[in-house]
Design a protein around this motif. Structure first.
Motif, short mmCIF file in Angstrom:
data_model
loop_
_atom_site.label_atom_id
_atom_site.label_comp_id
_atom_site.label_asym_id
_atom_site.label_seq_id
_atom_site.Cartn_x
_atom_site.Cartn_y
_atom_site.Cartn_z
N HIS A 59 0.82 -1.30 -0.07
CA HIS A 59 -0.08 0.06 0.21
C HIS A 59 1.08 1.31 0.01
O HIS A 59 1.75 1.47 1.02
CB HIS A 59 -0.92 -0.07 1.32
N VAL A 60 0.78 2.01 -0.99
CA VAL A 60 1.65 3.23 -1.13
C VAL A 60 0.86 4.44 -0.74
O VAL A 60 -0.39 4.66 -1.56
CB VAL A 60 2.09 3.51 -2.52
N GLY A 61 1.15 5.13 0.31
CA GLY A 61 0.37 6.29 0.64
C GLY A 61 0.78 7.79 -0.06
O GLY A 61 1.51 7.32 -0.98
N GLY A 62 0.43 8.63 0.64
CA GLY A 62 0.58 10.08 0.08
C GLY A 62 2.10 10.37 0.25
O GLY A 62 2.79 9.87 1.10
N ALA A 63 2.36 11.35 -0.59
CA ALA A 63 3.85 11.87 -0.44
C ALA A 63 3.74 13.02 0.61
O ALA A 63 2.79 13.59 0.79
CB ALA A 63 4.07 12.44 -1.83
N MET A 64 5.03 13.23 0.94
CA MET A 64 5.36 14.15 2.10
C MET A 64 5.05 15.56 1.42
O MET A 64 5.47 15.82 0.31
CB MET A 64 6.76 14.10 2.43
#
Length: 230
Positions: A82-87
């Motif tokens: 699961h790839v979440g949001g970027a900083m």
């Protein structure tokens, strides 16, 4: 968390013998360069990837999960990613590397059935074929070079067709944490400078195209016999 940059490299034929000879060497030259920089052997990969998206009844914010299996392994196993949001923020925008959340876990063969039961739907299916290098250079870095192929029918990986013929995707990633991501970003950025003669690397989603002088750089590396080390 992980730090990541991406780029593309040509593999297609050109219009003259010299261009054919040079362009066909691009990926091989990159492999030679990586071999010298990393000091480890490459690992072949053949990754079956299923992208699943949540249905509206699971929440107002769409969720994406990827089921991944490397078919080159002696005992292929499935991994949930699961790839979440970027900083975000002014500081993040100044970084040449994308820093984003990422969770990964091993899964059983029944994982797809489980996600279907939870309300997820299959969005698309891919087969990535290529090679990778895993090494430590200021951080634990992985470089993956692969062709991206679409699967025309459900699970028919043997019938996969290239999404972008003549182009391979190059991805450089490294795991990070909230207390060390700046050091990891520096390590990834420093390493990527050595690859600049052959390809542009940037944050995912930022199109940079191919390097105009890549053919000359590839020819130089090939003539050098792969003996270049840094």
């Amino acid at each position: 968390m992980e730090c990541v940059v991406q780029g593309i490299i040509e593999t297609q034929f050109g219009f003259t013998f010299w261009i054919k000879y040079s362009v066909l060497q691009h990926v091989e030259a990159l492999e030679i360069l990586l071999q010298g920089l990393c000091g480890v052997n490459k690992e072949r990969l053949r990754i079956h990837e299923l992208c699943l998206r949540s249905s509206p009844n699971l929440g107002s914010v769409s969720s994406e999960v990827r089921l991944i299996c490397d078919l080159e392994q002696p005992e292929p196993t499935w991994i949930i990613r699961h790839v979440g949001g970027a900083m975000r923020g002014a500081g993040a925008e100044q970084l040449s590397v994308l820093v984003r959340t990422m969770v990964e876990s091993k899964a059983s063969k029944n994982a797809l059935r489980l996600f279907y039961a939870l309300g997820y739907k299959l969005d698309h299916e891919l087969l990535r074929v290529g090679f990778s290098f895993h090494f430590h250079r200021g951080a634990q870095i992985t470089v993956t070079v692969s062709s991206v192929n679409k699967v025309p029918k459900l699970h028919a990986v043997d019938e996969a067709e290239p999404v972008t013929p003549g182009i391979q995707l190059v991805e450089v990633t490294a795991p990070a944490a909230s207390d060390n991501y700046t050091e990891v970003v520096t390590a990834v950025s420093s390493f990527c400078e050595y690859l600049a003669p052959l390809l542009h690397l940037s944050k995912p989603g930022v199109s940079t195209g191919v390097v105009p002088t890549a053919a000359a750089a590839a020819a130089s590396l090939m003539s050098d016999g792969g003996g270049t080390t840094v």
